[in-house]
Write a protein that holds these residues in place. Structure first.
Motif, mmCIF file in Angstrom:
data_model
loop_
_atom_site.group_PDB
_atom_site.id
_atom_site.type_symbol
_atom_site.label_atom_id
_atom_site.label_comp_id
_atom_site.label_asym_id
_atom_site.label_seq_id
_atom_site.Cartn_x
_atom_site.Cartn_y
_atom_site.Cartn_z
ATOM 1 N N UNK A 157 -4.500 9.446 -1.955
ATOM 2 C CA UNK A 157 -4.490 8.524 -3.080
ATOM 3 C C UNK A 157 -3.800 7.252 -2.589
ATOM 4 N N UNK A 158 -4.536 6.164 -2.539
ATOM 5 C CA UNK A 158 -4.018 4.893 -2.019
ATOM 6 C C UNK A 158 -3.828 3.935 -3.185
ATOM 7 N N UNK A 159 -2.581 3.633 -3.484
ATOM 8 C CA UNK A 159 -2.283 2.707 -4.571
ATOM 9 C C UNK A 159 -2.497 1.279 -4.093
ATOM 10 N N UNK A 160 -3.247 0.509 -4.852
ATOM 11 C CA UNK A 160 -3.513 -0.873 -4.483
ATOM 12 C C UNK A 160 -2.535 -1.793 -5.204
ATOM 13 N N UNK A 161 -2.513 -3.050 -4.793
ATOM 14 C CA UNK A 161 -1.468 -3.959 -5.269
ATOM 15 C C UNK A 161 -1.739 -4.535 -6.637
ATOM 16 N N UNK A 219 0.843 -1.189 0.000
ATOM 17 C CA UNK A 219 0.000 0.000 0.000
ATOM 18 C C UNK A 219 0.887 1.252 0.000
ATOM 19 N N UNK A 220 0.699 2.078 -1.013
ATOM 20 C CA UNK A 220 1.410 3.346 -1.111
ATOM 21 C C UNK A 220 0.399 4.474 -0.964
ATOM 22 N N UNK A 221 0.683 5.438 -0.104
ATOM 23 C CA UNK A 221 -0.263 6.520 0.180
ATOM 24 C C UNK A 221 0.364 7.858 -0.184
ATOM 25 N N UNK A 227 -9.498 -4.065 -5.254
ATOM 26 C CA UNK A 227 -8.177 -4.167 -5.862
ATOM 27 C C UNK A 227 -7.171 -4.938 -5.040
ATOM 28 N N UNK A 228 -7.624 -5.907 -4.275
ATOM 29 C CA UNK A 228 -6.705 -6.692 -3.460
ATOM 30 C C UNK A 228 -6.542 -6.170 -2.047
ATOM 31 N N UNK A 229 -7.103 -4.998 -1.747
ATOM 32 C CA UNK A 229 -7.065 -4.456 -0.392
ATOM 33 C C UNK A 229 -8.404 -4.717 0.294
ATOM 34 N N UNK A 230 -8.337 -5.176 1.531
ATOM 35 C CA UNK A 230 -9.544 -5.452 2.304
ATOM 36 C C UNK A 230 -9.631 -4.435 3.446
ATOM 37 N N UNK A 249 -4.914 -5.566 7.544
ATOM 38 C CA UNK A 249 -3.673 -6.214 7.104
ATOM 39 C C UNK A 249 -2.536 -5.213 6.942
ATOM 40 N N UNK A 250 -2.876 -3.992 6.577
ATOM 41 C CA UNK A 250 -1.871 -2.936 6.402
ATOM 42 C C UNK A 250 -1.678 -2.111 7.671
ATOM 43 N N UNK A 251 -2.441 -2.408 8.710
ATOM 44 C CA UNK A 251 -2.372 -1.668 9.983
ATOM 45 C C UNK A 251 -2.540 -0.168 9.746
#
Length: 199
Positions: A17-21, A1-3, A112-115, A135-137
């Motif tokens: 803007x949160x980039x998903x995997x 996750x890139x923010x 997009x793979x993020x829950x 999962x990304x805390x």
């Protein structure tokens, strides 16, 4: 996750803007070449005016990011004033907001793979929610929780007692949870439990 954070409008609202995997291949263009494009989630689009809108759109283009959803923490104007711009460019872009949290059990959503889980947190406004990516805390709190402070409750829909109860819910999250607020700078749940007088 890139923010990526953009500070927008006169209130320096945080548009994320949160980039998903997940990545996908674009179809071949006239050159016959295809390229990788990435997906992203936009949280609280607060772009005010063409200059701020263009700054965000330029970033999406430069990073080859395709928005797949907009998440709204609450409907104050400084958090949603850029949504019309996005809907014009991406007319089928889904919007997720407090309406999803009015179900008996607020849903867990995959994009997009993020829950992530929607946590209803009224108090600053009756429709306030937070988005928790376990999962990304990572937790996006809107105006519910700031670094060593909280959102105001003197606007329509605000109530201090309700907000304090919402903060009790957030206190139960792990101390190392990264907090991305609607204004100001990132913090952690552990830091806020130690230094925030409201927690």
């Amino acid at each position: 996750m890139t923010i990526k954070t953009f500070y927008c409008n006169p209130y320096r609202e945080c548009t994320y803007i949160v980039e998903v995997n997940r990545q996908f291949r674009t179809g071949a263009v006239k050159t016959g070449e295809s390229g990788n494009r990435k997906e992203c989630i936009i949280i609280d689009p607060g772009m005010y005016g063409e200059k701020e809108e263009q700054r965000v759109l330029d970033y999406l283009q430069e990073q080859q990011l395709t928005p797949i959803a907009v998440l709204i923490t609450h409907a104050h104007p400084d958090h949603i004033c850029g949504i019309e711009c996005l809907q014009k460019l991406y007319p089928n872009l889904p919007k997720i907001d407090w309406k999803y949290s009015t179900q008996r059990e607020p849903p867990t959503i995959e994009l997009g793979g993020l829950v992530f889980r929607i946590i209803p947190t009224p108090g600053h406004k009756e429709d306030s929610v937070c988005y928790y990516f376990e999962n990304e805390k990572t937790l996006f709190t809107g105006d519910t929780l700031f670094q060593e402070s909280i959102g105001r409750t003197d606007l329509p829909g605000g109530d201090m007692g309700t907000l304090i109860r919402s903060l009790e819910t957030l206190k139960k999250l792990p101390d190392d949870t990264q907090v991305y607020p609607g204004h100001g700078y990132p913090t952690t749940i552990g830091h806020e439990k130690e230094f925030n007088p409201y927690l």
